[in-house]
Design a protein around this motif. Structure first.
Motif, PDB file in Angstrom:
ATOM      1  N   ARG A  40     -13.910  -2.122  -6.145  1.00 11.94           N
ATOM      2  CA  ARG A  40     -14.553  -2.661  -7.335  1.00 11.94           C
ATOM      3  C   ARG A  40     -14.075  -1.885  -8.557  1.00 11.94           C
ATOM      4  O   ARG A  40     -14.194  -0.678  -8.640  1.00 11.94           O
ATOM      5  CB  ARG A  40     -16.070  -2.568  -7.219  1.00 11.94           C
ATOM      6  N   ARG A  42     -15.194  -2.505 -11.688  1.00  9.00           N
ATOM      7  CA  ARG A  42     -16.256  -2.380 -12.672  1.00  9.00           C
ATOM      8  C   ARG A  42     -17.602  -2.450 -11.982  1.00  9.00           C
ATOM      9  O   ARG A  42     -17.710  -2.836 -10.832  1.00  9.00           O
ATOM     10  CB  ARG A  42     -16.170  -3.506 -13.694  1.00  9.00           C
ATOM     11  N   GLY A  43     -18.631  -2.120 -12.726  1.00  5.04           N
ATOM     12  CA  GLY A  43     -19.980  -2.222 -12.202  1.00  5.04           C
ATOM     13  C   GLY A  43     -20.374  -3.678 -12.019  1.00  5.04           C
ATOM     14  O   GLY A  43     -19.607  -4.595 -12.302  1.00  5.04           O
ATOM     15  N   HIS A  44     -21.617  -3.912 -11.564  1.00  3.28           N
ATOM     16  CA  HIS A  44     -22.079  -5.273 -11.324  1.00  3.28           C
ATOM     17  C   HIS A  44     -22.351  -6.035 -12.611  1.00  3.28           C
ATOM     18  O   HIS A  44     -22.317  -7.257 -12.635  1.00  3.28           O
ATOM     19  CB  HIS A  44     -23.364  -5.251 -10.482  1.00  3.28           C
ATOM     20  N   SER A  45     -22.666  -5.331 -13.689  1.00  2.00           N
ATOM     21  CA  SER A  45     -22.981  -5.996 -14.949  1.00  2.00           C
ATOM     22  C   SER A  45     -22.615  -5.062 -16.103  1.00  2.00           C
ATOM     23  O   SER A  45     -22.205  -3.920 -15.892  1.00  2.00           O
ATOM     24  CB  SER A  45     -24.467  -6.341 -15.011  1.00  2.00           C
ATOM     25  N   ASP A  48     -24.437  -1.866 -15.955  1.00  2.00           N
ATOM     26  CA  ASP A  48     -24.080  -0.972 -14.852  1.00  2.00           C
ATOM     27  C   ASP A  48     -22.995  -0.007 -15.334  1.00  2.00           C
ATOM     28  O   ASP A  48     -21.921  -0.429 -15.743  1.00  2.00           O
ATOM     29  CB  ASP A  48     -23.559  -1.810 -13.682  1.00  2.00           C
ATOM     30  N   ASP A  50     -19.899   2.556 -15.564  1.00  2.00           N
ATOM     31  CA  ASP A  50     -18.592   2.523 -14.893  1.00  2.00           C
ATOM     32  C   ASP A  50     -18.348   3.834 -14.157  1.00  2.00           C
ATOM     33  O   ASP A  50     -17.377   4.532 -14.407  1.00  2.00           O
ATOM     34  CB  ASP A  50     -17.512   2.263 -15.948  1.00  2.00           C
ATOM     35  N   LEU A  52     -17.981   4.064 -10.870  1.00  2.00           N
ATOM     36  CA  LEU A  52     -17.314   3.836  -9.593  1.00  2.00           C
ATOM     37  C   LEU A  52     -15.840   4.211  -9.630  1.00  2.00           C
ATOM     38  O   LEU A  52     -15.224   4.412  -8.602  1.00  2.00           O
ATOM     39  CB  LEU A  52     -17.456   2.360  -9.205  1.00  2.00           C
TER      40      LEU A  52
END
Length: 119
Positions: A40, A42-45, A48, A50, A52
């Motif tokens: 992934r 980017r984050g989920h939204s 969210d 960054d 990750l």
């Protein structure tokens, strides 16, 4: 039901697996589960964070930005090439193409540029 696991970040491997799966389906051998493992970016939204991404990637992006800035600066500092070089190295077979020293367009086949804008 048969299944395949594939590195979803490798588009060529995904293509290879999916081609086999499509062939299986077209031969009416039933469905196949394809698991594409991806990273992934980017984050989920937007809310969210960054977090990750690997921090090392930020350093890579910074280095890329610096290289691009240096290249643009280098190009901006150089004089514009003469008009006679405008079409050099543009065509696969550059023989006969380009601009004459008097500024007129030259072409081995006059029909090549017929109906196109003149340089």
């Amino acid at each position: 039901m048969p299944g395949d696991h594939v590195d979803g970040m490798d588009v060529l491997k995904v293509r290879e697996v999916v081609k086999e799966v499509i062939g299986r389906a077209r031969r009416r051998e039933g469905p196949t589960l394809v698991e594409c493992e991806t990273y992934r970016f980017r984050g989920h939204s937007l809310a969210d964070p960054d977090e990750l991404r690997d921090p090392e990637l930020k350093a890579i992006h910074k280095k890329i930005d610096e290289l691009v800035e240096d290249a643009v600066e280098f190009a901006d500092e150089r004089p514009l090439p003469p008009r006679s070089q405008l079409l050099e190295n543009v065509f696969a077979d550059s023989k006969g193409f380009g601009i004459r020293p008097d500024g007129s367009y030259r072409c081995a086949d006059p029909k090549f540029t017929q109906g196109t804008a003149h340089v």
